[in-house]
Scaffold this motif. Structure first.
Motif, PDB file in Angstrom:
ATOM      1  N   ASP A  89      -5.952  -1.752  -7.757  1.00 34.90           N
ATOM      2  CA  ASP A  89      -4.709  -2.410  -8.140  1.00 34.90           C
ATOM      3  C   ASP A  89      -4.510  -3.693  -7.339  1.00 34.90           C
ATOM      4  OD1 ASP A  89      -4.204  -1.151  -5.752  1.00 34.90           O
ATOM      5  OD2 ASP A  89      -2.577   0.115  -6.493  1.00 34.90           O
ATOM      6  N   GLY A 188       3.368  13.982  -1.341  1.00 37.59           N
ATOM      7  CA  GLY A 188       3.547  13.769  -2.779  1.00 37.59           C
ATOM      8  C   GLY A 188       3.623  12.292  -3.131  1.00 37.59           C
ATOM      9  N   GLY A 189       3.205  11.421  -2.204  1.00 39.62           N
ATOM     10  CA  GLY A 189       3.219   9.985  -2.471  1.00 39.62           C
ATOM     11  C   GLY A 189       1.863   9.508  -2.966  1.00 39.62           C
ATOM     12  N   ASP A 190       1.744   8.205  -3.125  1.00 33.98           N
ATOM     13  CA  ASP A 190       0.476   7.620  -3.599  1.00 33.98           C
ATOM     14  C   ASP A 190      -0.694   8.037  -2.725  1.00 33.98           C
ATOM     15  OD1 ASP A 190       1.460   6.255  -5.776  1.00 33.98           O
ATOM     16  OD2 ASP A 190       1.871   4.420  -4.646  1.00 33.98           O
ATOM     17  N   SER A 191      -0.481   8.016  -1.402  1.00 35.54           N
ATOM     18  CA  SER A 191      -1.597   8.326  -0.495  1.00 35.54           C
ATOM     19  C   SER A 191      -2.090   9.740  -0.741  1.00 35.54           C
ATOM     20  CB  SER A 191      -1.181   8.203   0.968  1.00 35.54           C
ATOM     21  OG  SER A 191      -0.768   6.905   1.232  1.00 35.54           O
ATOM     22  N   GLU A 194      -3.743   9.994  -4.335  1.00 32.37           N
ATOM     23  CA  GLU A 194      -4.964   9.185  -4.434  1.00 32.37           C
ATOM     24  C   GLU A 194      -6.081   9.757  -3.552  1.00 32.37           C
ATOM     25  OE1 GLU A 194      -4.890   4.662  -5.208  1.00 32.37           O
ATOM     26  OE2 GLU A 194      -4.966   4.929  -3.058  1.00 32.37           O
ATOM     27  N   ARG A 211       6.541  19.271  -1.176  1.00 35.48           N
ATOM     28  CA  ARG A 211       7.811  19.977  -0.957  1.00 35.48           C
ATOM     29  C   ARG A 211       8.762  19.949  -2.155  1.00 35.48           C
ATOM     30  NH1 ARG A 211      10.427  16.117   3.739  1.00 35.48           N
ATOM     31  NH2 ARG A 211      10.619  14.218   2.502  1.00 35.48           N
ATOM     32  N   ARG A 212       8.464  19.096  -3.139  1.00 39.12           N
ATOM     33  CA  ARG A 212       9.311  19.071  -4.348  1.00 39.12           C
ATOM     34  C   ARG A 212       8.428  19.334  -5.564  1.00 39.12           C
ATOM     35  NH1 ARG A 212      11.900  13.955  -5.490  1.00 39.12           N
ATOM     36  NH2 ARG A 212      10.218  12.857  -4.428  1.00 39.12           N
ATOM     37  N   ARG A 216       6.498  11.129  -5.772  1.00 38.01           N
ATOM     38  CA  ARG A 216       6.725   9.693  -5.598  1.00 38.01           C
ATOM     39  C   ARG A 216       5.547   8.900  -6.136  1.00 38.01           C
ATOM     40  NH1 ARG A 216      10.540   8.244  -1.352  1.00 38.01           N
ATOM     41  NH2 ARG A 216      11.230  10.265  -0.591  1.00 38.01           N
ATOM     42  N   GLN A 218       2.445   7.252  -8.235  1.00 35.31           N
ATOM     43  CA  GLN A 218       2.418   6.634  -9.569  1.00 35.31           C
ATOM     44  C   GLN A 218       1.934   7.647 -10.607  1.00 35.31           C
ATOM     45  OE1 GLN A 218      -0.033   2.997  -9.278  1.00 35.31           O
ATOM     46  NE2 GLN A 218       0.294   3.189  -7.085  1.00 35.31           N
ATOM     47  N   VAL A 273       2.039  12.180   4.713  1.00 38.26           N
ATOM     48  CA  VAL A 273       3.477  12.290   4.452  1.00 38.26           C
ATOM     49  C   VAL A 273       4.212  11.010   4.874  1.00 38.26           C
ATOM     50  CG1 VAL A 273       3.550  14.809   4.489  1.00 38.26           C
ATOM     51  CG2 VAL A 273       3.810  13.551   6.642  1.00 38.26           C
ATOM     52  N   ARG A 319       5.031  -0.499  -0.754  1.00 35.15           N
ATOM     53  CA  ARG A 319       4.103  -1.011   0.259  1.00 35.15           C
ATOM     54  C   ARG A 319       2.715  -1.054  -0.341  1.00 35.15           C
ATOM     55  NH1 ARG A 319       7.947   1.891   2.840  1.00 35.15           N
ATOM     56  NH2 ARG A 319       9.303   0.477   3.974  1.00 35.15           N
ATOM     57  N   GLN A 320       2.417  -2.141  -0.980  1.00 34.67           N
ATOM     58  CA  GLN A 320       1.138  -2.332  -1.650  1.00 34.67           C
ATOM     59  C   GLN A 320       0.386  -3.470  -0.957  1.00 34.67           C
ATOM     60  OE1 GLN A 320       0.439  -0.534  -4.835  1.00 34.67           O
ATOM     61  NE2 GLN A 320       2.055   0.659  -3.926  1.00 34.67           N
TER      62      GLN A 320
HETATM   63  P1  NAP Z   1       5.358   7.828   0.838  1.00 30.76           P
HETATM   64  O1  NAP Z   1       5.333   7.109  -0.451  1.00 30.76           O
HETATM   65  O2  NAP Z   1       6.468   7.589   1.790  1.00 30.76           O
HETATM   66  O3  NAP Z   1       5.297   9.389   0.497  1.00 30.76           O
HETATM   67  C1  NAP Z   1       5.364  10.344   1.500  1.00 30.76           C
HETATM   68  C2  NAP Z   1       5.317  11.711   0.860  1.00 30.76           C
HETATM   69  O4  NAP Z   1       5.315  12.681   1.889  1.00 30.76           O
HETATM   70  C3  NAP Z   1       6.508  12.013  -0.034  1.00 30.76           C
HETATM   71  O5  NAP Z   1       6.094  12.696  -1.163  1.00 30.76           O
HETATM   72  C4  NAP Z   1       7.391  12.872   0.849  1.00 30.76           C
HETATM   73  O6  NAP Z   1       8.107  13.841   0.110  1.00 30.76           O
HETATM   74  C5  NAP Z   1       6.375  13.587   1.692  1.00 30.76           C
HETATM   75  N1  NAP Z   1       6.903  13.945   3.004  1.00 30.76           N
HETATM   76  C6  NAP Z   1       7.499  13.150   3.925  1.00 30.76           C
HETATM   77  N2  NAP Z   1       7.818  13.847   5.030  1.00 30.76           N
HETATM   78  C7  NAP Z   1       7.426  15.109   4.799  1.00 30.76           C
HETATM   79  C8  NAP Z   1       7.483  16.301   5.566  1.00 30.76           C
HETATM   80  N3  NAP Z   1       7.999  16.327   6.811  1.00 30.76           N
HETATM   81  N4  NAP Z   1       6.995  17.429   5.022  1.00 30.76           N
HETATM   82  C9  NAP Z   1       6.445  17.423   3.795  1.00 30.76           C
HETATM   83  N5  NAP Z   1       6.358  16.327   3.029  1.00 30.76           N
HETATM   84  C10 NAP Z   1       6.844  15.183   3.518  1.00 30.76           C
HETATM   85  O7  NAP Z   1       4.030   7.589   1.713  1.00 30.76           O
HETATM   86  P2  NAP Z   1       2.535   7.224   1.258  1.00 30.76           P
HETATM   87  O8  NAP Z   1       2.069   8.046   0.133  1.00 30.76           O
HETATM   88  O9  NAP Z   1       1.775   7.263   2.515  1.00 30.76           O
HETATM   89  O10 NAP Z   1       2.651   5.722   0.782  1.00 30.76           O
HETATM   90  C11 NAP Z   1       3.213   4.707   1.640  1.00 30.76           C
HETATM   91  C12 NAP Z   1       3.347   3.420   0.842  1.00 30.76           C
HETATM   92  O11 NAP Z   1       2.038   2.923   0.542  1.00 30.76           O
HETATM   93  C13 NAP Z   1       4.054   3.614  -0.498  1.00 30.76           C
HETATM   94  O12 NAP Z   1       4.862   2.496  -0.747  1.00 30.76           O
HETATM   95  C14 NAP Z   1       2.924   3.689  -1.484  1.00 30.76           C
HETATM   96  O13 NAP Z   1       3.291   3.250  -2.781  1.00 30.76           O
HETATM   97  C15 NAP Z   1       1.878   2.771  -0.855  1.00 30.76           C
HETATM   98  N6  NAP Z   1       0.509   3.165  -1.269  1.00 30.76           N
HETATM   99  C16 NAP Z   1       0.018   2.614  -2.402  1.00 30.76           C
HETATM  100  C17 NAP Z   1      -1.245   2.961  -2.849  1.00 30.76           C
HETATM  101  C18 NAP Z   1      -1.773   2.333  -4.114  1.00 30.76           C
HETATM  102  O14 NAP Z   1      -1.126   1.515  -4.688  1.00 30.76           O
HETATM  103  N7  NAP Z   1      -2.910   2.671  -4.608  1.00 30.76           N
HETATM  104  C19 NAP Z   1      -2.008   3.890  -2.148  1.00 30.76           C
HETATM  105  C20 NAP Z   1      -1.462   4.449  -0.988  1.00 30.76           C
HETATM  106  C21 NAP Z   1      -0.181   4.095  -0.565  1.00 30.76           C
HETATM  107  P3  NAP Z   1       9.394  13.433  -0.788  1.00 30.76           P
HETATM  108  O15 NAP Z   1       8.841  12.718  -1.970  1.00 30.76           O
HETATM  109  O16 NAP Z   1      10.023  14.741  -1.088  1.00 30.76           O
HETATM  110  O17 NAP Z   1      10.248  12.569   0.093  1.00 30.76           O
END
Ligand code: NAP
Length: 354
Positions: A89, A188-191, A194, A211-212, A216, A218, A273, A319-320
């Protein structure tokens, strides 16, 4: 590559600057003032903290504008890109690995004259535009903070004890150790989604614990994960404990709906997370949100004039790599304008001189 500077102190032999200073001060050989003199001082127009996509993009722009530019990075250029196997992307590339994209960013910034040093920033004094590392002090006219973040921990029993012995925060680094094994990914996020897809290259089975029951991540990633036969979704559930003898052997899961607990036999747990912004080194207040992400105006300027923030450290919707590069472009252009104004202001006569 380390840029530590070793000094010969005569009777002490060779030591790094901080070690020398501490020892010499302890021995009463030098005063505090004299010790500070030992710190090497450098001046640059712009100092960028962090060499991820944001830092390297900012460096490309400021160096290309003929501003002397230093990027300080504590580990290796790339930031979170180094934890990403396949990127699809980032415009202009059908797919590219995180490492290959890092090398391109780095080469391009250096081609315009940006300097990259592997040194950890220990102190930043925003109003003075002063940056300190273990080895030296750097004076800038403008600062761009692009130091991203580090993985958030679950803080459950066994997580710390088994870190590096089955618990990991980096699929690209550790995935290959789990060939034909059973693992869980938490998040449950992108990381999380992916990296789960990536990890199925190696593992026999993967539990995706979230946990849900909504993600979050995509939609396109979730659809792919759902089609992947190796991935089993464990939703509305939290991991409570990780255990084993020498290495990870099991994890307990609790349903948040029923409170029922069950044990999963597995050899690895990958935790994705979210991130915690990396700004422990900032020594004066910069406005931030409750999670610690820096607040900026539309020019990426923080609450201190001349100090800008770009990429994952900044509070924003997403955060892309693209947003990191976009933020950094704005921050670099704004820093250039800030320096121009500064120079005009110092060149102009003061009211008293007129
Ligand atoms: P994130 O989007 O903040 O997602 C964190 C996930 O962890 C959420 O699903 C959250 O659950 C869960 N979580 C947080 N604390 C927790 C806990 N104590 N116990 C259990 N689950 C917990 O983080 P990320 O996935 O690392 O991504 C970070 C940023 O980088 C985002 O903006 C993402 O879009 C971007 N990113 C983009 C790409 C891509 O475009 N290919 C790849 C990787 C990352 P809830 O949903 O319930 O809050």
């Amino acid at each position: 590559m380390s840029s530590s500077i070793f000094y010969h102190t005569g009777f002490l032999g060779y030591c790094t600057v901080p070690a020398c200073i501490v020892t010499l001060k302890a021995l009463g050989v030098v005063t505090l003032g004299a010790a500070a003199e030992l710190m090497r001082r450098y001046e640059y127009d712009v100092i960028i903290i962090g060499a991820g996509p944001a830092g390297l993009t900012a460096a490309l722009y400021t160096a290309r504008s003929k501003l002397s530019t230093l990027v300080l990075e504590k580990l290796a250029p790339g930031g979170q890109l180094l934890n990403t196997e396949k990127i699809e992307d980032y415009p202009g590339f059908d797919t590219i690995t995180g490492l290959a994209l890092t090398e391109k960013f780095e080469r391009q910034a250096q081609a315009f004259g940006a300097q990259i040093k592997i040194e950890e920033v220990t102190d930043l004094f925003p109003t003075q535009k002063l940056v300190r590392t273990h080895d030296a002090e750097y004076q800038a006219k403008a600062i761009i903070i692009a130091s991203g973040g580090y993985p958030r921990k679950l803080n459950i029993p066994g997580e710390k004890e088994f870190a590096g012995r089955g618990v990991s925060y980096c699929a690209l680094c550790d995935g290959a150790f789990f060939r034909d094994q059973i693992i869980a990914v938490v998040g449950g996020g992108d990381s999380a989604v992916e990296e789960s897809i990536f990890l199925t290259k190696y593992v026999r089975k993967l539990y995706l614990v979230h946990r849900r029951n909504e993600f979050r991540a995509q939609k396109i990633l979730i659809e792919r994960a759902m089609k992947n036969e190796k991935i089993a979704f464990v939703l509305d559930s939290v991991m409570e404990e990780i255990g084993g003898t020498k290495e990870v052997e099991w994890a307990t899961i609790r349903s948040v709906k029923t409170n029922d607990r069950h044990k999963l036999d597995l050899q690895g747990v990958f935790i994705f997370v979210g991130y915690i912004p990396n700004h422990e080194y900032i020594r004066e207040h910069l406005a931030h949100d409750p999670e610690g992400y820096l607040l900026t105006d539309t020019n990426m300027q923080t609450s201190v004039p001349g100090v800008f923030a770009a990429g994952d450290i900044r509070q924003q919707l997403t955060r892309q790599i693209t947003t990191a590069a976009g933020d950094a472009t704005t921050a670099a252009v704004a820093a250039e304008k800030y320096i121009e104004k500064l120079q005009q202001a110092t060149a102009l006569p003061t009211a008293r001189e007129r």
